[in-house]
Design an enzyme around this catalytic site. Structure first.
Site, PDB file in Angstrom:
ATOM      1  N   ARG A  84      -9.659 -20.695  -5.915  1.00 41.06           N
ATOM      2  CA  ARG A  84      -8.463 -19.939  -5.542  1.00 41.06           C
ATOM      3  C   ARG A  84      -8.071 -20.220  -4.104  1.00 41.06           C
ATOM      4  O   ARG A  84      -6.901 -20.304  -3.761  1.00 41.06           O
ATOM      5  CB  ARG A  84      -8.695 -18.444  -5.740  1.00 41.06           C
ATOM      6  CG  ARG A  84      -9.588 -17.810  -4.680  1.00 41.06           C
ATOM      7  CD  ARG A  84      -9.658 -16.306  -4.846  1.00 41.06           C
ATOM      8  NE  ARG A  84     -10.055 -15.634  -3.627  1.00 41.06           N
ATOM      9  CZ  ARG A  84     -11.301 -15.503  -3.201  1.00 41.06           C
ATOM     10  NH1 ARG A  84     -12.295 -16.045  -3.889  1.00 41.06           N
ATOM     11  NH2 ARG A  84     -11.578 -14.844  -2.098  1.00 41.06           N
ATOM     12  N   CYS A 128       0.354  -7.419  -5.283  1.00 35.04           N
ATOM     13  CA  CYS A 128      -0.904  -7.943  -5.873  1.00 35.04           C
ATOM     14  C   CYS A 128      -0.628  -9.119  -6.824  1.00 35.04           C
ATOM     15  O   CYS A 128      -0.844  -9.052  -8.024  1.00 35.04           O
ATOM     16  CB  CYS A 128      -1.703  -6.863  -6.563  1.00 35.04           C
ATOM     17  SG  CYS A 128      -0.761  -5.707  -7.557  1.00 35.04           S
ATOM     18  N   ASN A 163      -5.053  -4.697  -8.919  1.00 31.04           N
ATOM     19  CA  ASN A 163      -3.759  -4.013  -8.931  1.00 31.04           C
ATOM     20  C   ASN A 163      -3.901  -2.593  -8.370  1.00 31.04           C
ATOM     21  O   ASN A 163      -5.012  -2.144  -8.062  1.00 31.04           O
ATOM     22  CB  ASN A 163      -3.132  -4.046 -10.328  1.00 31.04           C
ATOM     23  CG  ASN A 163      -3.919  -3.220 -11.325  1.00 31.04           C
ATOM     24  OD1 ASN A 163      -5.000  -2.726 -11.035  1.00 31.04           O
ATOM     25  ND2 ASN A 163      -3.361  -3.072 -12.525  1.00 31.04           N
ATOM     26  N   TYR A 164      -2.771  -1.914  -8.254  1.00 31.70           N
ATOM     27  CA  TYR A 164      -2.830  -0.629  -7.571  1.00 31.70           C
ATOM     28  C   TYR A 164      -3.648   0.417  -8.305  1.00 31.70           C
ATOM     29  O   TYR A 164      -4.421   1.152  -7.680  1.00 31.70           O
ATOM     30  CB  TYR A 164      -1.422  -0.165  -7.197  1.00 31.70           C
ATOM     31  CG  TYR A 164      -0.962  -0.889  -5.960  1.00 31.70           C
ATOM     32  CD1 TYR A 164      -1.206  -0.366  -4.706  1.00 31.70           C
ATOM     33  CD2 TYR A 164      -0.366  -2.151  -6.046  1.00 31.70           C
ATOM     34  CE1 TYR A 164      -0.846  -1.055  -3.545  1.00 31.70           C
ATOM     35  CE2 TYR A 164      -0.001  -2.845  -4.913  1.00 31.70           C
ATOM     36  CZ  TYR A 164      -0.241  -2.288  -3.660  1.00 31.70           C
ATOM     37  OH  TYR A 164       0.098  -2.984  -2.529  1.00 31.70           O
ATOM     38  N   PRO A 165      -3.527   0.497  -9.644  1.00 36.21           N
ATOM     39  CA  PRO A 165      -4.437   1.427 -10.336  1.00 36.21           C
ATOM     40  C   PRO A 165      -5.899   1.156 -10.013  1.00 36.21           C
ATOM     41  O   PRO A 165      -6.688   2.086  -9.831  1.00 36.21           O
ATOM     42  CB  PRO A 165      -4.126   1.163 -11.817  1.00 36.21           C
ATOM     43  CG  PRO A 165      -2.736   0.670 -11.832  1.00 36.21           C
ATOM     44  CD  PRO A 165      -2.561  -0.110 -10.558  1.00 36.21           C
ATOM     45  N   ALA A 166      -6.261  -0.105  -9.916  1.00 36.81           N
ATOM     46  CA  ALA A 166      -7.653  -0.424  -9.586  1.00 36.81           C
ATOM     47  C   ALA A 166      -7.963  -0.049  -8.144  1.00 36.81           C
ATOM     48  O   ALA A 166      -9.062   0.419  -7.835  1.00 36.81           O
ATOM     49  CB  ALA A 166      -7.911  -1.914  -9.812  1.00 36.81           C
ATOM     50  N   ASP A 203       3.347 -16.113  -2.222  1.00 38.81           N
ATOM     51  CA  ASP A 203       3.960 -14.844  -2.620  1.00 38.81           C
ATOM     52  C   ASP A 203       4.575 -14.083  -1.458  1.00 38.81           C
ATOM     53  O   ASP A 203       4.811 -12.895  -1.555  1.00 38.81           O
ATOM     54  CB  ASP A 203       2.907 -13.970  -3.305  1.00 38.81           C
ATOM     55  CG  ASP A 203       1.847 -13.507  -2.318  1.00 38.81           C
ATOM     56  OD1 ASP A 203       1.600 -14.220  -1.331  1.00 38.81           O
ATOM     57  OD2 ASP A 203       1.261 -12.432  -2.539  1.00 38.81           O
ATOM     58  N   GLU A 204       4.826 -14.752  -0.372  1.00 34.96           N
ATOM     59  CA  GLU A 204       5.239 -14.020   0.819  1.00 34.96           C
ATOM     60  C   GLU A 204       6.127 -14.887   1.701  1.00 34.96           C
ATOM     61  O   GLU A 204       5.804 -16.050   1.948  1.00 34.96           O
ATOM     62  CB  GLU A 204       3.987 -13.611   1.586  1.00 34.96           C
ATOM     63  CG  GLU A 204       4.257 -12.817   2.821  1.00 34.96           C
ATOM     64  CD  GLU A 204       2.964 -12.540   3.591  1.00 34.96           C
ATOM     65  OE1 GLU A 204       1.874 -12.726   3.021  1.00 34.96           O
ATOM     66  OE2 GLU A 204       3.068 -12.154   4.759  1.00 34.96           O
TER      67      GLU A 204
END
Length: 885
Positions: free
Chosen positions: A301, A348, A384-387, A442-443
DNA sequence: ATCCTCCCCTAC
DNA sequence: TAAGGTAGGGGAGGAT
């Protein structure tokens, strides 16, 4: 990395003449790699045979199956890619049961190719590559061993036999040992393929619904994960069912637990193999994968992130060309009213892109990482945000993340998808704005200062809307008067939001903001500030600039002072030229011997070469970096290649290739070669005639590879100087004939070595570096790792370069010590070589540099020039020279 | 003074 | 050891 056979022609006869018998000899790059492989294969085979004979003799008792010829007599396997059990274990089976194991593919020697779970694309390649040889799954070996006879490989063949085989394999892989982590078997006794979501009691959704989707997707996917811990345990327990293992295989049994899945379900009928357990410490490494570098980069990655910018620049080059910081823009806007900057960042990213396919999981805790194995030692790269609500963060081990959140769903990376979404993302940005600075996949920053007539907030929500519609992934945005504040605004807007910080709100926004939230403040500076009881930007503002300069240096001090006040005068830059290009690997590096090391460096230099070419640049400096495992033994001990854990190759002082081509007609070296080919006879005649002094070697048309030539080579520069002085009228033309050129000089010019992509150049580089490694290994003398040391390079180098430096650094963290070798090509030595040239030829240095660079670019068109030249160096050099027009 | 080189630090 | 890469900025200290 390449060694060579003694029969070939060396391009360094001076050296070879002495070491002909003992040491392997270098030869021309093209054939060198071949001979390296030959050598290596020969060596590996004899090693294997030695092991096999000792194994069969010594273990005959414990290996009852090995009677006489062994069940694999006549079988010779080649293991392609990563297999379970590993190539090393399969090798062990071959060893014990009379078979052969080939480290490298040869259609003559190999009888069976072993592989498992390759992606479709690879399968297709393999089909072509196998040339009709059976490609079989490793189970064939294991089952043959288990039944103590050579089973037909037909049922285990991967193609030829049916898509059914493939499907079944995948299915069994999915249920047997590869499934998404949050789903588990209901019960081992349940013959149906029933998988429930763990959190299903809470959920009103049908547990089967998402599961079936997942199942479909996973069946269609190349990449699946091993089962979760409890499943694996279950299957491990069913190990009892496997009884047929010989005593001699007990060890390998530990490494590769073989299990039989429930037989009442068709999809479980085939045996499956669990991952190796902890006591196998070689999973995937240079040790068992000849294409390690390539394969490693494919799944890294960080490599993806690190190389993304190059791909982006290539893809959007038309957008980036000619778009600069417009003059009228500077006049009209930034002076009068300040800038308007939008920072936009996907939420994310790595997870969101995956979840495009799994909308049901959007509100479930999901993370992305490489592996979901039972040890949980894979590192989560994105959650992700839930995580995140469970405290899961990037960088955590899966095991820890699961301790925080039992229901965590873990997905593998999908780099192709990331690339695709990043393209969509940037297409949208470029559509709306012509001043886009890409930060990462992504930015990005947008400078919309000159768009006077638009409302920045509606503009950014328009873009975000388009992004989510196109990519099915959300993005957040920050809007402010400079890049710093825009970035901070994004941070506060996440997830899926946007935030505008007008100038008058900057102070208030920063007052309580932790200093560590500022970009550029990482762990080290953060700790320093913490030690001074400084935590928020408000507190930092109390510190004077002078004090900051004193503690952090001028630039960093300025940055701190400005940033905590919300000042940032950086401009949005569309295109940045690369200053260096390199590649390194610090994972899975295991060398058994120097040949492995050389092979690895060859791969690495190939990688770097191709990147240089993609960027269209040449490099002048090459830097080789080696990281060692820090064995806490005596630091004075020599570092061996077995202890190398990381290797890096970096090129710097880059120059654009076009620039070099432009000065083509002024190419000093080329004209030198040209001239040479014409005037060589003349030159030789003149020199021999004018050279009365005995201490100056006579120039010869060709140099026999004997010891005399060694001396002459070493003195060639002197000879050149003398020749020039004595034949004054031909100051330019009286350059040394190529036969007199010490190839180590050319060889040590990095531009020549690495700037081109063909194998000849790669060969040169790897040859060269291989030499460094050997020397570093065998000749380094050091009394303490914390000091710098020089060591004598030995004859071949000292003639030209004198000394070479090795730098050791014990401050490296993570129980590693770094040993960096500054290659002779790189800096001081290359410079001195060039200086010698300039002195000799009365040229100024920059001209010569250009000439050298241009020379290398030119030779790129003559891919075989170098190799031919190398081969013909001693006798047919003039032919080779004429190839350079 | 002004480079250059060897690091460390940072970000994604 | 499940895939810890890539590249730029800058400080310290030495070379010139």
């Amino acid at each position: 990395m390449r060694s060579s056979s003694s029969s070939s022609v060396s391009r360094r006869p001076l050296k070879r003449s002495k070491s002909n018998q003992k040491a392997p000899v270098r030869k021309s790059p093209f054939t060198d790699f071949e001979s390296y492989m030959k050598d290596k294969n020969r060596k590996l085979r004899s090693q294997f045979e030695a092991e096999a004979s000792s194994s069969s003799l010594g273990n005959s008792e414990s290996s009852p199956v090995f009677s006489g010829r062994g069940i694999f007599h006549g079988v010779s396997i080649f293991v392609n890619g990563h297999t379970i059990p590993s190539g090393q274990e399969l090798k062990g089976y071959m060893l014990r049961h009379g078979g052969r194991f080939e480290n490298y593919f040869s259609s003559q020697r190999v009888t069976h190719i072993i592989c498992s779970n390759l992606p479709d694309s690879k399968m297709r390649n393999l089909k072509a590559f196998s040339r009709g040889l059976p490609v079989v799954k490793p189970e064939w070996v294991l089952d043959s061993v288990a039944s103590n006879l050579l089973l037909s490989s037909a049922p285990y063949q991967i193609f030829g036999h049916s898509s059914e085989t493939c499907k079944q394999q995948k299915l069994s892989a999915f249920f047997g040992c590869k499934s998404i982590s949050c789903f588990k078997e209901n019960d081992a006794s349940d013959s149906n393929v029933r998988i429930d979501c763990e959190g299903s009691e809470k959920s009103m959704n049908s547990p089967l619904e998402p599961q079936s989707k997942l199942l479909r997707n996973f069946l269609g996917s190349d990449r699946v994960f091993p089962i979760r811990l409890d499943e694996e345990q279950k299957l491990t327990n069913s190990l009892d069912k496997v009884k047929k293992y010989e005593a001699s295989d007990a060890d390998s049994l530990k490494l590769s637990i073989r299990t039989t899945a429930p037989s009442d379900d068709g999809s479980f009928g085939k045996p499956t193999y669990l991952k190796q357990t902890a006591n196998s410490d070689v999973h995937h490494s240079t040790f068992n994968d000849p294409n390690f570098v390539e394969n490693y980069f494919k799944s890294s990655r960080l490599h993806f992130i690190g190389t993304w910018r190059n791909r982006y620049q290539k893809r959007f080059s038309n957008m980036l060309k000619g778009v600069g910081y417009g003059k009228e823009f500077v006049h009209s806007s930034s002076i009068t009213k300040g800038s308007t900057i939008i920072h936009i960042d996907m939420d994310c990213f790595f997870v969101s892109v995956i979840l495009r396919k799994y909308p049901d999981l959007l509100n479930e805790p999901v993370a992305v990482c490489h592996s979901d194995n039972s040890r949980g030692t894979a590192e989560i790269s994105s959650a992700n945000y839930p995580a995140r609500e469970y405290g899961i963060r990037a960088g955590m081990f899966v095991r820890d993340a699961k301790a925080c959140c039992h229901n965590l769903v873990v997905f593998p990376y999908d780099f192709e998808a990331y690339e695709e979404v990043a393209d969509q993302f940037y297409s949208i940005l470029h559509k709306h704005c012509n001043k886009v600075q890409a930060v990462s996949c992504d930015e990005a920053f947008l400078d919309i200062t000159e768009y006077d007539d638009i409302n920045p907030e509606s503009f950014s929500s328009l873009i975000r809307k388009e992004i989510v519609e196109t990519t099915k992934c959300t993005a957040s945005a920050g809007i402010a008067g400079n890049m710093l504040m825009a970035r901070l605004a994004t941070k506060s807007a996440k997830p899926n939001g946007q935030c505008f910080i007008p100038p008058e709100k900057v102070d208030g926004f920063l007052e309580e903001l932790p200093i560590t939230s500022l970009p550029g403040i990482g762990h080290s500076i953060g700790e320093k500030l913490k030690a001074k009881e400084l935590h928020t930007c408000g507190q930092l503002r109390m510190v004077s600039k002078v004090a900051l300069h004193k503690d952090f240096g001028e630039r960093v001090g300025d940055m701190l002072w400005s940033y905590c006040r919300g000042f940032d005068d950086r401009k949005v830059e569309v295109l940045k030229e690369a200053k260096s290009i390199g590649a390194e690997v610090n994972w899975g590096v295991r060398f058994q011997d120097i040949m492995d090391c050389e092979h690895f460096l060859f791969q690495l230099s190939k990688e770097v070469s191709s990147r240089l070419k993609e960027c269209g640049v040449l490099a002048r400096t090459v830097n080789l970096k080696k990281s060692y495992f820090y064995a806490n033994s005596d630091k004075k001990e020599k570092k061996r290649c077995q202890e190398v854990r990381g290797v890096g190759l970096q090129m710097s002082r880059l120059e654009r290739m076009e620039l070099n081509r432009r000065v083509h007609q002024h190419n000093v070296l080329e004209s030198w070669f040209l001239l040479h080919s014409k005037v060589e006879d003349e030159l030789v005649r003149v020199c021999n005639a004018t050279d009365g002094a005995e201490n100056v070697p006579r120039l010869q048309r060709s140099l026999p590879p004997n010891e005399n030539s060694c001396i002459e080579k070493a003195n060639s520069l002197t000879a050149v100087r003398t020749a020039r002085c004595s034949t004054d009228e031909s100051a330019r033309s009286a350059l040394p004939p190529v036969s007199q050129l010490d190839m180590s000089i050319i060889k040590h010019l990095p531009t020549v070595i690495i700037s081109e992509m063909n194998d000849a150049y790669n060969g040169m580089l790897y040859d060269f570096i291989g030499k460094q490694c050997k020397d570093a290994k065998s000749e380094t003398r050091c009394s303490s790792l914390s000091e710098k040391h020089t060591y004598d390079e030995g004859q071949s180098f000292s003639a030209v370069h004198g000394k070479m430096q090795l730098c050791f650094d014990t401050s490296a963290s993570d129980a590693q010590t770094k040993n960096e070798v500054e290659l002779a090509t790189g800096t001081s030595n290359a410079t001195s070589v060039l200086r010698n040239f300039s002195d000799a030829h009365d040229l100024n240095k920059s001209t010569l540099m250009t000439g050298v660079l241009d020379y290398s670019a030119n030779v790129a068109d003559e891919t075989s020039w170098i190799s031919k030249h190398m081969e013909s160096e001693t006798s047919e050099h003039s032919k080779s020279i004429s190839m350079v027009r």
